[in-house]
Write a protein that holds these residues in place. Structure first.
Motif, PDB file in Angstrom:
ATOM      1  N   LEU A 141       2.442   5.509 -12.296  1.00  0.00           N
ATOM      2  CA  LEU A 141       2.559   4.166 -12.723  1.00  0.00           C
ATOM      3  C   LEU A 141       1.313   3.184 -12.817  1.00  0.00           C
ATOM      4  N   ARG A 142       1.121   3.026 -13.720  1.00  0.00           N
ATOM      5  CA  ARG A 142      -0.276   2.198 -14.064  1.00  0.00           C
ATOM      6  C   ARG A 142      -0.090   0.656 -14.149  1.00  0.00           C
ATOM      7  N   VAL A 148       7.119  -6.291 -10.472  1.00  0.00           N
ATOM      8  CA  VAL A 148       6.348  -6.268 -11.935  1.00  0.00           C
ATOM      9  C   VAL A 148       6.158  -4.895 -12.652  1.00  0.00           C
ATOM     10  N   SER A 149       7.034  -4.385 -13.413  1.00  0.00           N
ATOM     11  CA  SER A 149       6.476  -3.294 -14.265  1.00  0.00           C
ATOM     12  C   SER A 149       7.030  -3.279 -15.534  1.00  0.00           C
ATOM     13  N   THR A 150       6.715  -2.121 -16.374  1.00  0.00           N
ATOM     14  CA  THR A 150       7.020  -2.155 -17.786  1.00  0.00           C
ATOM     15  C   THR A 150       7.943  -1.261 -18.120  1.00  0.00           C
ATOM     16  N   PRO A 151       8.743  -1.220 -19.280  1.00  0.00           N
ATOM     17  CA  PRO A 151       9.760  -0.439 -19.763  1.00  0.00           C
ATOM     18  C   PRO A 151       9.122   1.230 -19.624  1.00  0.00           C
ATOM     19  N   ALA A 152       7.734   1.423 -20.030  1.00  0.00           N
ATOM     20  CA  ALA A 152       7.420   2.884 -19.999  1.00  0.00           C
ATOM     21  C   ALA A 152       7.036   3.150 -18.562  1.00  0.00           C
ATOM     22  N   ASP A 153       6.697   2.432 -17.545  1.00  0.00           N
ATOM     23  CA  ASP A 153       6.483   2.912 -16.125  1.00  0.00           C
ATOM     24  C   ASP A 153       7.927   2.918 -15.521  1.00  0.00           C
ATOM     25  N   MET A 154       8.901   2.172 -15.857  1.00  0.00           N
ATOM     26  CA  MET A 154      10.436   2.375 -15.349  1.00  0.00           C
ATOM     27  C   MET A 154      10.715   3.524 -15.868  1.00  0.00           C
ATOM     28  N   THR A 155      10.433   4.041 -16.881  1.00  0.00           N
ATOM     29  CA  THR A 155      11.107   5.246 -17.510  1.00  0.00           C
ATOM     30  C   THR A 155      10.477   6.481 -16.693  1.00  0.00           C
ATOM     31  N   PHE A 179       9.269   6.075 -13.461  1.00  0.00           N
ATOM     32  CA  PHE A 179       9.825   6.110 -12.304  1.00  0.00           C
ATOM     33  C   PHE A 179      11.318   6.806 -12.255  1.00  0.00           C
ATOM     34  N   ILE A 180      12.264   6.245 -13.020  1.00  0.00           N
ATOM     35  CA  ILE A 180      13.600   6.884 -12.842  1.00  0.00           C
ATOM     36  C   ILE A 180      13.654   8.447 -13.103  1.00  0.00           C
ATOM     37  N   GLY A 225       0.850  -1.127   0.006  1.00  0.00           N
ATOM     38  CA  GLY A 225       0.047   0.124   0.144  1.00  0.00           C
ATOM     39  C   GLY A 225       0.869   1.190   0.153  1.00  0.00           C
ATOM     40  N   LEU A 226       1.960   1.150   0.634  1.00  0.00           N
ATOM     41  CA  LEU A 226       2.888   2.303   0.656  1.00  0.00           C
ATOM     42  C   LEU A 226       3.353   2.549  -0.660  1.00  0.00           C
ATOM     43  N   LEU A 227       3.772   1.612  -1.399  1.00  0.00           N
ATOM     44  CA  LEU A 227       4.113   1.501  -2.759  1.00  0.00           C
ATOM     45  C   LEU A 227       3.200   2.421  -3.646  1.00  0.00           C
TER      46      LEU A 227
END
Length: 387
Positions: A221-222, A267-274, A276-277, A209-211
């Motif tokens: 991040l969806r 678990v994520s995606t390249p789009a979400d990781m972009t 995020f960083i 939940g914190l994440l």
């Protein structure tokens, strides 16, 4: 190979991926490659004997987004890797635990000098003086639960075993610290488990939940989650064990993620990781004082080592390349190797993902090649991505 034998072999590989890896040396040309050269390099990396079946790099600059992809997302098909494909992000998940912790520090719920004895008194007294700061920069001295005989035995017996993620440190609770806190750097999966537990203790909320509240929602991040099981959401980049001359073996869903949790289970995606960083490197989730503390560097490399010279901050690494400095994190797990990096202002970024595990211990030459390619992508990103 039977499913049982396949899972046993995968479990053995996973125990290797959780151990410490020595950094390798980058050998690269002095000039950044152009767009076509980047594509050729990624194609060659995938085609090389022992190379990953697929790779995707997302470069983001003020001029827009460039996606470079090679190979396939799923062996046996012609589907290309996509920026919306899910993947295991491995130890880049440690940056997410850093984001949670530093946000709580910024809000006054935690302090970087808070100790395990103060926040988690149920843990061994011998660990009591370890601080949040030392957990985040891997100078805690905590023994690594993922190397313990008990943990490894349970994983090998049943790769789908459901671990109690909040009791993972029990596997090393009878062990003393490896060294006096703050005196050495040693990458340990135990560190980020303890970070997540400290965050739960002060908020009385589940880490998942914190994440969601402190990281996913603010950064948009969806397609990012922290599952407990082994199943991957569709569509996804299939991860492979690559051992020529045998055909690549799909290991995407062979092992459950409850045994890695906050140290590498996202678990994520390249789009979400972009997304995020870019936000994480720029300090968008917390104030300037936390950013300043985060960027106090000590000697230490991520695992696997990132491009250029590595040094460690608080749940982030500094990569000093021939073209300039970027901040980020790497990760490797069964079937996947990851790099996320961005300029310190977050305006330019690179997400670099491949669908096999490439480590110093398993493929030193492959890691050297990959780091050289990664550095060329960093150079293209730093110089605008349009050379």
């Amino acid at each position: 190979m039977s499913l049982r034998r396949s899972r046993l072999r995968a479990a053995s590989v996973l125990t290797v991926c959780l151990t410490a890896l020595a950094p390798a040396t980058v050998t690269a040309a002095s000039a950044p490659p152009g767009d076509q050269a980047l594509q050729r390099q990624l194609d060659a990396f995938v085609r090389h004997s022992g190379g990953p079946p697929g790779a995707i790099a997302v470069l983001r600059t003020e001029n827009g987004t460039r996606v470079v992809r090679a190979g396939v997302a799923d062996v046996g098909t012609d589907r290309r890797p996509g920026s919306g494909d899910h993947m295991r992000i491995a130890s880049t998940a440690k940056a997410f635990s850093g984001a949670v912790a530093l946000t709580l520090v910024d809000r006054g719920a935690l302090d970087l000098d808070d100790t395990l004895g103060e926040r988690l008194p149920q843990l061994p007294d011998a660990w009591g003086s370890v601080t949040l700061r030392q957990l985040l920069n891997h100078t805690s001295g905590l023994p690594d639960y993922s190397r313990s005989e008990g943990f490894i035995a349970e994983l090998q017996a049943d790769p789908l075993h459901h671990f109690d993620s909040r009791r993972l440190l029990d596997y090393v609770a009878d062990q003393p610290l490896l060294f006096a806190p703050g005196t050495q750097y040693r990458y340990s999966n135990s560190d980020n488990i303890a970070v997540a537990l400290m965050a739960e203790a002060v908020t009385r909320k589940p880490y998942e939940g914190l994440l969601r509240d402190l990281v996913y929602a603010p950064l948009g991040l969806r397609s990012t989650s922290l599952p407990q099981g082994n199943r991957m959401p569709a569509p996804y980049l299939h991860g492979y064990a690559v051992n020529p001359p045998a055909a690549p073996e799909d290991v995407s869903e062979i092992i459950g993620m409850s045994g890695v949790w906050a140290s590498g289970g996202i678990v994520s995606t390249p789009a979400d990781m972009t997304r995020f960083i870019r936000g994480y490197a720029a300090g968008r989730l917390y104030g300037g004082q936390a950013v300043q503390q985060q960027r106090q560097w000590v000697e230490g490399a991520s695992e696997p080592a990132g491009p250029g010279r590595n040094s460690a901050g608080l749940a982030v690494f500094r990569y000093e390349t021939r073209c300039g400095v970027v901040l980020g994190h790497t990760g490797n797990t069964l079937g996947y190797t990851q790099l996320i990096a961005a300029t310190p202002d977050g305006r330019r970024s690179l997400t670099f993902s491949v669908t096999s595990q490439i480590t110093q211990s398993s493929d030193a030459k492959g890691l050297k090649r990959m780091r050289a390619v990664q550095e060329n992508f960093v150079c293209a990103m730093l110089r605008g991505g349009n050379q």
